[in-house]
Design a protein around this motif. Structure first.
Motif, PDB file in Angstrom:
ATOM      1  N   ALA A 177      -7.690   7.120  -2.364  1.00 26.46           N
ATOM      2  CA  ALA A 177      -7.326   7.346  -0.967  1.00 26.46           C
ATOM      3  C   ALA A 177      -6.177   8.338  -0.895  1.00 26.46           C
ATOM      4  O   ALA A 177      -5.228   8.264  -1.682  1.00 26.46           O
ATOM      5  N   ALA A 178      -6.299   9.295   0.018  1.00 25.56           N
ATOM      6  CA  ALA A 178      -5.286  10.341   0.049  1.00 25.56           C
ATOM      7  C   ALA A 178      -4.725  10.589   1.444  1.00 25.56           C
ATOM      8  O   ALA A 178      -3.587  10.992   1.587  1.00 25.56           O
ATOM      9  N   GLU A 179      -5.533  10.366   2.461  1.00 34.58           N
ATOM     10  CA  GLU A 179      -5.086  10.756   3.791  1.00 34.58           C
ATOM     11  C   GLU A 179      -5.406   9.638   4.773  1.00 34.58           C
ATOM     12  O   GLU A 179      -6.533   9.148   4.813  1.00 34.58           O
ATOM     13  N   HIS A 233      -9.708  17.023   9.814  1.00 33.71           N
ATOM     14  CA  HIS A 233      -9.379  16.619   8.453  1.00 33.71           C
ATOM     15  C   HIS A 233     -10.584  16.710   7.520  1.00 33.71           C
ATOM     16  O   HIS A 233     -10.467  16.457   6.334  1.00 33.71           O
ATOM     17  N   ALA A 271      -2.878  13.017  11.010  1.00 31.25           N
ATOM     18  CA  ALA A 271      -2.614  12.486   9.670  1.00 31.25           C
ATOM     19  C   ALA A 271      -1.236  11.842   9.656  1.00 31.25           C
ATOM     20  O   ALA A 271      -0.301  12.346  10.271  1.00 31.25           O
ATOM     21  N   ILE A 318       0.845  -1.185   0.000  1.00 31.69           N
ATOM     22  CA  ILE A 318       0.000   0.000   0.000  1.00 31.69           C
ATOM     23  C   ILE A 318       0.876   1.228   0.000  1.00 31.69           C
ATOM     24  O   ILE A 318       1.546   1.527   0.971  1.00 31.69           O
ATOM     25  N   GLN A 325      -5.312  24.317  14.022  1.00 30.83           N
ATOM     26  CA  GLN A 325      -3.860  24.236  13.841  1.00 30.83           C
ATOM     27  C   GLN A 325      -3.175  25.489  14.379  1.00 30.83           C
ATOM     28  O   GLN A 325      -2.146  25.415  15.049  1.00 30.83           O
ATOM     29  N   ARG A 351       0.479  -0.254   7.756  1.00 34.25           N
ATOM     30  CA  ARG A 351       0.562  -0.900   6.445  1.00 34.25           C
ATOM     31  C   ARG A 351      -0.093  -2.288   6.497  1.00 34.25           C
ATOM     32  O   ARG A 351      -0.891  -2.652   5.629  1.00 34.25           O
ATOM     33  N   LEU A 382      -9.269   8.792   4.261  1.00 36.08           N
ATOM     34  CA  LEU A 382     -10.116   9.720   3.513  1.00 36.08           C
ATOM     35  C   LEU A 382      -9.714   9.727   2.048  1.00 36.08           C
ATOM     36  O   LEU A 382      -8.556   9.504   1.705  1.00 36.08           O
ATOM     37  N   PRO A 425     -11.534  11.874  12.344  1.00 31.59           N
ATOM     38  CA  PRO A 425     -11.229  12.930  11.378  1.00 31.59           C
ATOM     39  C   PRO A 425     -11.232  14.331  11.992  1.00 31.59           C
ATOM     40  O   PRO A 425     -10.730  15.261  11.377  1.00 31.59           O
ATOM     41  N   ILE A 472      -5.539   8.726   8.685  1.00 29.14           N
ATOM     42  CA  ILE A 472      -5.603   9.444   9.952  1.00 29.14           C
ATOM     43  C   ILE A 472      -5.665   8.442  11.086  1.00 29.14           C
ATOM     44  O   ILE A 472      -6.450   7.485  11.034  1.00 29.14           O
ATOM     45  N   ARG A 532      -8.765  18.673   3.191  1.00 32.28           N
ATOM     46  CA  ARG A 532      -8.932  20.126   3.291  1.00 32.28           C
ATOM     47  C   ARG A 532      -7.896  20.854   2.466  1.00 32.28           C
ATOM     48  O   ARG A 532      -7.298  21.818   2.918  1.00 32.28           O
ATOM     49  N   PRO A 565      -0.222   4.735  -1.169  1.00 35.08           N
ATOM     50  CA  PRO A 565      -0.877   5.906  -1.730  1.00 35.08           C
ATOM     51  C   PRO A 565      -0.022   7.139  -1.466  1.00 35.08           C
ATOM     52  O   PRO A 565       0.804   7.145  -0.553  1.00 35.08           O
ATOM     53  N   LYS A 566      -0.203   8.144  -2.288  1.00 35.73           N
ATOM     54  CA  LYS A 566       0.469   9.414  -2.029  1.00 35.73           C
ATOM     55  C   LYS A 566      -0.277  10.071  -0.875  1.00 35.73           C
ATOM     56  O   LYS A 566      -1.455  10.397  -1.001  1.00 35.73           O
ATOM     57  N   LEU A 567       0.396  10.242   0.236  1.00 35.38           N
ATOM     58  CA  LEU A 567      -0.315  10.651   1.442  1.00 35.38           C
ATOM     59  C   LEU A 567      -0.424  12.161   1.565  1.00 35.38           C
ATOM     60  O   LEU A 567       0.532  12.892   1.306  1.00 35.38           O
ATOM     61  N   VAL A 568      -1.596  12.597   1.959  1.00 31.34           N
ATOM     62  CA  VAL A 568      -1.820  13.994   2.300  1.00 31.34           C
ATOM     63  C   VAL A 568      -1.668  14.114   3.804  1.00 31.34           C
ATOM     64  O   VAL A 568      -2.225  13.313   4.544  1.00 31.34           O
ATOM     65  N   VAL A 569      -0.884  15.075   4.266  1.00 36.06           N
ATOM     66  CA  VAL A 569      -0.752  15.280   5.703  1.00 36.06           C
ATOM     67  C   VAL A 569      -1.172  16.697   6.026  1.00 36.06           C
ATOM     68  O   VAL A 569      -0.518  17.656   5.646  1.00 36.06           O
ATOM     69  N   THR A 570      -2.319  16.843   6.670  1.00 30.54           N
ATOM     70  CA  THR A 570      -2.755  18.158   7.126  1.00 30.54           C
ATOM     71  C   THR A 570      -3.039  18.076   8.611  1.00 30.54           C
ATOM     72  O   THR A 570      -3.087  17.001   9.180  1.00 30.54           O
ATOM     73  N   ALA A 571      -3.211  19.247   9.230  1.00 29.64           N
ATOM     74  CA  ALA A 571      -3.541  19.256  10.648  1.00 29.64           C
ATOM     75  C   ALA A 571      -5.029  18.987  10.807  1.00 29.64           C
ATOM     76  O   ALA A 571      -5.812  19.172   9.877  1.00 29.64           O
TER      77      ALA A 571
END
Lengths: 334, 415
Positions: B297-299, A16, B310, A5, B398, B284, B328, B305, B301, B334, A7-13
């Motif tokens: 799939a991008a995030e 979410h 993240a 696995i 944040q 993983r 997510l 949420p 957590i 966001r 995926p290109k991960l998005v990391v935000t605060a």
């Protein structure tokens, strides 16, 4: 477990996720809600009304585009300013004046403060106040309602700084009639809107309906128009009882720019309080000032100055109406 | 889920001091053996969640976004994964101190996410009288259902844990707060209620953040815990449902906290589930067990949420405080543009503790931290409600987290 696995991960605060409403969505919904009012303006005052609205919007948009921060046209707020200003002008206004008003409103009412969200005063009203000061005759010359749609009334295509020709058929607004000639206007005319006045302010019922839509979508806070209208109704009823020559509450509510001001101008989020208690104070203050100016002031109409004055008080209202923080006692907080 | 090939156990999985290492590379550990010992009062030991061999001790990605000292254990494929024979203490014969000690030795922490050592709450300072024990079954974060499943499937264990707490602490009254959207959990607990204890199952309004400690106390007792004070100052102790079940397990099986229920969910996941996961399982492996993620799939957590963290690295393991893993899809994140504040006031209406996030956000952007303190920044619990409703997508939570960190640095520099 063989599957990899990556995926290109998005990391935000956190958080979410967010609600669906965004600032542009709010702004464009307000624009959309103005469409019926613009259509009504065209219906009552002919093509001149639409040209005035277009001119003021063009002035607002061009100014935002040239001296704004860039990329801010899409948020929709400049369109609102232009449309609202146009709706608050007479249908015979020379177009260059309307254009200038839109430009002034955005330039001095918004951009110099730092753009969206930073201004203290409602930009559309800043533009209108400027026009009122600069061109007091043109802005109080109201062509008569009705007539063929394509008939051009007033002095729309006057060149800048030429003496305006006042040969159009004009009529006073209901408030002007009452103040200067002592005549009243029928309530049904006021509610439907086929009276003299600025292009978008006469159709009181339609404005209320559009405002109700926005309030239902939570794009405007209902407390502000309700408190304004209630305050105007209560005060004018009291005054009418004391002195029956003064107009009664229904006339006060449905005449002049009160509906447009209460529903669209005073509820501008940027220039109104953030607390709900503050919104009651703000609306009540506007309502009281409107009555005072209309009854005792030199002008027949006072909505614009009432809102601008209360705009100035918003920071103080915000500070005075802070909610009590959880787990603290009133007075102990600061 | 089955045991993965490798588990990674950070020594810091709880609030307070990290555990001190007690194994070395090459050691063989059985499931349930300690790999780290409690360091002081506010600390708990860490136990191996599978039998195997310690292959490495070093820095490893922690789900809180930092790196932490961790013990890597290669799981023995052919081990029966039995724990060593152990004595299960009969709790009624123990003194309060012994109960507290047993809970600490089992490494039990708050399973609601904050991972505060549970035994500390069992022994409140002597000058406070605790009159009500509140069990937090609100579980208000979207997506997360691990507490829900615990209550619905193991009501007896939850109530046994409550019994141990009430009788050892001498608390006369207990209220279990459960949001109304979990009727099966409420029914299951009602069915299992003992007659000899004063326990109430209280259905709560469904709202976020109902499960925040001070919100829950207010919903249950009507008391607002004073700003800056602990719940015990109003005679209340709050425990998460999962923690109570973990306490019960200590006195039922003698097992330390080596596995927990984790919600794995989100639109970006192929097969959402609630799983009993060995602590130390890498994300993983966990996601792979759930048939992996969707192409969008991008995030990822850890936690919910609203307040979760993240992840930048899917090698981070599930730890004791991991309530859930939410995946997510791109369009849910966001990443939109941030607009200026238009002073719509929605954040003021959303804030559960009645702060002015709009004003605090303005202060945060210009680093006026002292003014933020005056505006009660300390009462902000970073629930994220303000940022959730913000139409301008301003990352208020944040900003506040960063401001709190900046203030801590100022304070640390001053002393």
């Amino acid at each position: 477990m063989s599957q990899s696995i990556t995926p290109k991960l998005v990391v935000t605060a956190s958080p979410h996720v967010r609600s669906q409403d965004s600032t542009p969505v709010i702004m464009w919904n307000v624009v959309g809600s103005l469409v019926p009012i613009i259509v009504a303006a065209g219906w009552f005052f002919g093509i001149g009304a639409l040209l005035v609205i277009a001119a003021s919007s063009l002035g607002a948009l061009l100014t935002e585009r040239t001296i704004g921060r860039g990329g801010t046209l899409a948020d929709g707020s400049a369109v609102i300013t232009g449309l609202l200003l146009g709706l608050s002008l007479p249908s015979g206004m020379p177009l260059w004046m309307a254009f200038l008003g839109g430009a002034f409103g955005i330039g001095f009412g918004k951009v110099v403060w730092g753009g969206l969200g930073q201004n203290v005063f409602n930009p559309a009203l800043i533009g209108r106040a400027f026009l009122q000061a600069a061109f007091p005759v043109a802005i109080t010359t109201w062509p008569t309602v009705g007539g063929p749609f394509l008939q051009l009334k007033g002095d729309l295509f006057a060149f800048p700084f030429t003496r305006p020709s006042l040969d159009a058929v004009t009529s006073a607004t209901p408030l002007g009639l009452l103040k200067f000639e002592g005549k009243t206007t029928g309530l049904m005319h006021l509610i439907i809107g086929n009276t003299g006045g600025s292009v978008g302010e006469t159709a009181a019922l339609l404005i209320l309906a559009c405002g109700a839509f926005l309030a239902w979508k939570r794009y405007l806070n209902w407390r502000i128009p309700v408190s304004i209208l209630v305050m105007v109704a209560v005060l004018s009823t009291v005054i009418h009882l004391v002195d029956p020559r003064r107009p009664d509450a229904l006339f006060m509510l449905f005449s002049g720019g009160l509906m447009l001001g209460a529903v669209y101008m005073a509820t501008d989020m940027v220039t109104s309080p953030v607390t709900n208690r503050g919104r009651w104070v703000f609306g009540g203050g506007i309502g009281a000032l409107v009555v005072v100016i209309r009854i005792w002031g030199g002008l027949p109409e006072g909505v614009m100055y009432a809102i601008l004055f209360m705009n100035a008080l918003v920071p103080f209202i915000n500070r005075a109406t802070q909610p009590r923080v959880f787990g603290t006692h009133p007075g102990s907080s600061r | 889920m089955p045991y993965p090939d490798e588990i990674v156990l950070p020594l810091r999985q709880h609030a307070g001091n990290p555990a001190t290492l007690c194994v070395k590379v090459g050691d063989h550990v059985e499931r349930g053996d300690p790999v780290g010992l409690a360091d002081g009062w506010i600390s708990v030991p860490i136990h191996a969640s599978a039998s195997g061999t310690v292959t490495d001790i070093g820095w490893w990605p922690h789900p809180d976004g930092t790196m932490a000292m961790a013990v890597r254990i290669k799981v023995d494929r052919y081990a029966p994964q039995m724990t060593r024979p152990r004595m299960v203490p009969h709790w009624e014969g123990l003194t309060v101190d012994q109960v507290v000690q047993a809970v600490q030795d089992a490494g039990v922490v708050g399973l609601g996410g904050a991972a505060f050592p549970t035994h500390v709450k069992l022994a409140p300072p002597a000058d406070f009288v605790v009159h009500t024990l509140i069990i937090n079954g609100a579980e208000c974060e979207p997506y997360l259902t691990s507490d829900h499943r615990t209550m619905a499937e193991y009501p007896d264990r939850v109530l046994f844990g409550i019994r141990v707490m009430m009788q050892s602490m001498g608390v006369p009254k207990c209220v279990v707060g459960v949001e109304r959207n979990k009727p099966d959990a409420i029914a299951a607990l009602q069915q299992a209620l003992p007659t000899d204890l004063d326990i109430t199952i209280l259905p709560l309004t469904v709202k976020y953040p109902q499960g925040a400690e001070k919100m829950l106390i207010q919903a249950v007792t009507g008391i607002e815990v004073p700003s800056g004070k602990l719940p015990v100052s109003v005679g209340v102790v709050v425990q998460n449902v999962g923690s109570v079940a973990a306490i019960a397990e200590v006195f039922e099986t003698g097992l330390p906290l080596i596995e927990r229920i984790v919600t794995v969910s989100g639109h970006g996941l192929r097969r959402p589930a609630n799983l009993i996961v060995p602590v130390g399982t890498k994300l993983r492996d966990l996601l792979a067990f759930c048939d992996g993620v969707t192409p969008d799939a991008a995030e990822v957590i850890i936690g919910g949420p609203m307040m979760g963290q993240a992840q930048a690295n899917l090698d981070a393991p599930v730890v004791k405080g991991t309530t859930g893993v939410v995946v997510l899809e791109k369009h849910e994140t966001r990443l939109d543009k941030v607009y200026p504040c238009i002073h719509c006031g929605r954040c003021l209406e959303a804030c559960p503790v009645f702060l002015n996030p709009s004003l605090l956000g303005d202060f945060a952007r210009v680093h006026r931290f002292k003014d933020m303190v005056d505006e009660h920044l300390a009462d902000c619990m970073l629930c994220g409600s303000c940022a959730y409703v913000c139409p301008s997508n301003i990352p208020l939570a944040q900003l506040f987290q960063a401001s709190k960190a900046a203030l801590r640095r100022v304070k640390a520099g001053a002393t």
